[in-house]
Design a protein around this motif. Structure first.
Motif, mmCIF file in Angstrom:
data_model
loop_
_atom_site.group_PDB
_atom_site.id
_atom_site.type_symbol
_atom_site.label_atom_id
_atom_site.label_comp_id
_atom_site.label_asym_id
_atom_site.label_seq_id
_atom_site.Cartn_x
_atom_site.Cartn_y
_atom_site.Cartn_z
ATOM 1 N N LEU A 76 0.743 -1.390 0.006
ATOM 2 C CA LEU A 76 0.084 0.126 0.077
ATOM 3 C C LEU A 76 1.160 2.076 -0.351
ATOM 4 C CD1 LEU A 76 -2.601 1.149 0.122
ATOM 5 C CD2 LEU A 76 -2.463 1.121 3.005
ATOM 6 N N SER A 77 0.752 2.060 -0.811
ATOM 7 C CA SER A 77 1.256 3.382 -0.897
ATOM 8 C C SER A 77 0.082 4.257 -0.940
ATOM 9 C CB SER A 77 1.238 3.638 -2.482
ATOM 10 O OG SER A 77 2.259 4.970 -2.474
ATOM 11 N N TRP A 78 0.490 4.751 0.704
ATOM 12 C CA TRP A 78 -0.295 5.647 1.092
ATOM 13 C C TRP A 78 0.079 7.542 0.662
ATOM 14 C CZ3 TRP A 78 -4.527 5.034 3.090
ATOM 15 C CH2 TRP A 78 -5.187 4.043 4.548
ATOM 16 N N ALA A 113 0.202 7.703 -2.648
ATOM 17 C CA ALA A 113 -0.595 7.788 -3.509
ATOM 18 C C ALA A 113 -1.809 7.740 -3.034
ATOM 19 C CB ALA A 113 0.171 6.465 -4.381
ATOM 20 N N ALA A 132 -4.350 7.651 -8.121
ATOM 21 C CA ALA A 132 -3.939 7.080 -6.410
ATOM 22 C C ALA A 132 -3.021 6.228 -7.852
ATOM 23 C CB ALA A 132 -4.658 6.797 -6.222
ATOM 24 N N ARG A 172 1.234 5.569 -7.868
ATOM 25 C CA ARG A 172 1.927 4.021 -7.195
ATOM 26 C C ARG A 172 2.947 4.314 -7.653
ATOM 27 N NH1 ARG A 172 1.712 -0.814 -6.794
ATOM 28 N NH2 ARG A 172 0.458 -1.309 -8.568
ATOM 29 N N TRP A 201 5.688 -2.331 -9.677
ATOM 30 C CA TRP A 201 6.089 -3.245 -8.887
ATOM 31 C C TRP A 201 6.430 -4.030 -9.814
ATOM 32 C CZ3 TRP A 201 5.904 -3.719 -3.840
ATOM 33 C CH2 TRP A 201 5.145 -2.852 -2.915
ATOM 34 N N ARG A 234 -3.665 -4.703 -7.193
ATOM 35 C CA ARG A 234 -3.287 -3.361 -6.021
ATOM 36 C C ARG A 234 -3.365 -1.828 -6.481
ATOM 37 N NH1 ARG A 234 2.606 -5.665 -4.267
ATOM 38 N NH2 ARG A 234 1.735 -7.913 -3.025
ATOM 39 N N ASP A 235 -3.798 -1.927 -7.315
ATOM 40 C CA ASP A 235 -4.311 -0.956 -8.965
ATOM 41 C C ASP A 235 -5.509 -0.373 -8.032
ATOM 42 O OD1 ASP A 235 -1.558 -0.494 -9.550
ATOM 43 O OD2 ASP A 235 -2.161 -1.002 -11.075
ATOM 44 N N HIS A 264 -6.076 0.908 -4.346
ATOM 45 C CA HIS A 264 -5.388 1.634 -4.417
ATOM 46 C C HIS A 264 -6.650 2.799 -4.411
ATOM 47 C CE1 HIS A 264 -1.528 0.621 -3.491
ATOM 48 N NE2 HIS A 264 -0.894 1.804 -3.339
ATOM 49 N N THR A 301 -8.779 5.263 -2.208
ATOM 50 C CA THR A 301 -8.748 6.580 -2.487
ATOM 51 C C THR A 301 -10.287 7.036 -2.384
ATOM 52 O OG1 THR A 301 -6.895 6.958 -3.927
ATOM 53 C CG2 THR A 301 -8.434 8.287 -3.437
ATOM 54 N N GLY A 348 -3.461 2.235 -13.304
ATOM 55 C CA GLY A 348 -1.757 1.746 -13.074
ATOM 56 C C GLY A 348 -2.186 0.987 -14.233
#
Length: 193
Positions: free
Chosen positions: A25-27, A29, A92, A96, A99, A110-111, A114, A118, A186
């Motif tokens: 998790l990219s906070w 983003a 978001a 990110r 990966w 994951r995208d 995110h 958001t 993403g």
């Protein structure tokens, strides 16, 4: 004194690899997308308020009826949710970090997550601000002694129920659109890297 020549530095941070112990998790983003979504929501709500206030009149028999006003406001709420969730989710997804070493399905998830987070973060922040604003406003105004007719109470109940239905629908659709736009952002990020 001679300066050492500048070395080229990678503009992109080192990409995390699968199993590297780095959070998925990219906070940063999510927060960036959340700020964009809230800004878009506030802008669109102000614009919608201007349109809505232009259609009503304080004089009886003039302007939009409460039912048509509620439906118009509900449609605008849905459009606002769609556009702000799409913008926040897309941002978001694009922000990110890419990966490497992960299966395509995991990157897609994951995208999407995110984009959804958001939307969820922006929704919770807006709900808290709304509740606080209502609490402050209701505490500041003294109660008014008004004898309301049964018809007026029933009309207010119907308008409130319709608006609540539109709000719920807009939130469900917004969650979906935020998730999809996170995946789109993403995907475009990966295509352009």
């Amino acid at each position: 004194m001679a300066r050492a020549p500048l070395r080229a530095v990678d503009a992109e941070p080192a990409a995390p690899v699968a199993g590297g112990g780095v959070s998925a998790l990219s906070w940063s983003a999510v927060i960036g997308g959340t700020v964009a979504a809230i800004a878009a929501t506030l802008t669109l709500l102000a614009l919608g308020s201007a349109f809505g206030l232009a259609t009503i009149s304080p004089w009886p028999g003039l302007g939009a009826k409460p039912t048509s006003f509620t439906i118009g406001a509900g449609v605008w709420l849905i459009v606002t949710q769609w556009l702000s969730a799409a913008l926040g989710g897309y941002i978001a997804g694009r922000l990110r970090v890419r990966w490497t070493g992960l299966h395509t399905d995991e990157v897609f998830f994951r995208d999407t997550a995110h984009g959804f987070l958001t939307w969820a973060t922006a929704t919770v922040i807006m709900a808290v601000v709304s509740v606080l604003a209502i609490a402050v406003t209701s505490a500041a105004t003294p109660p008014v002694d008004v004898n309301a007719s049964k018809e007026a109470v029933d009309a207010a109940r119907k308008v409130t129920a319709t608006f609540a239905g539109f709000t719920g629908l807009s939130l469900v659709i917004g969650a979906f659109i935020g998730s999809v736009c996170g995946a789109i952002g993403g995907r475009l990020r990966d295509l352009h890297d």
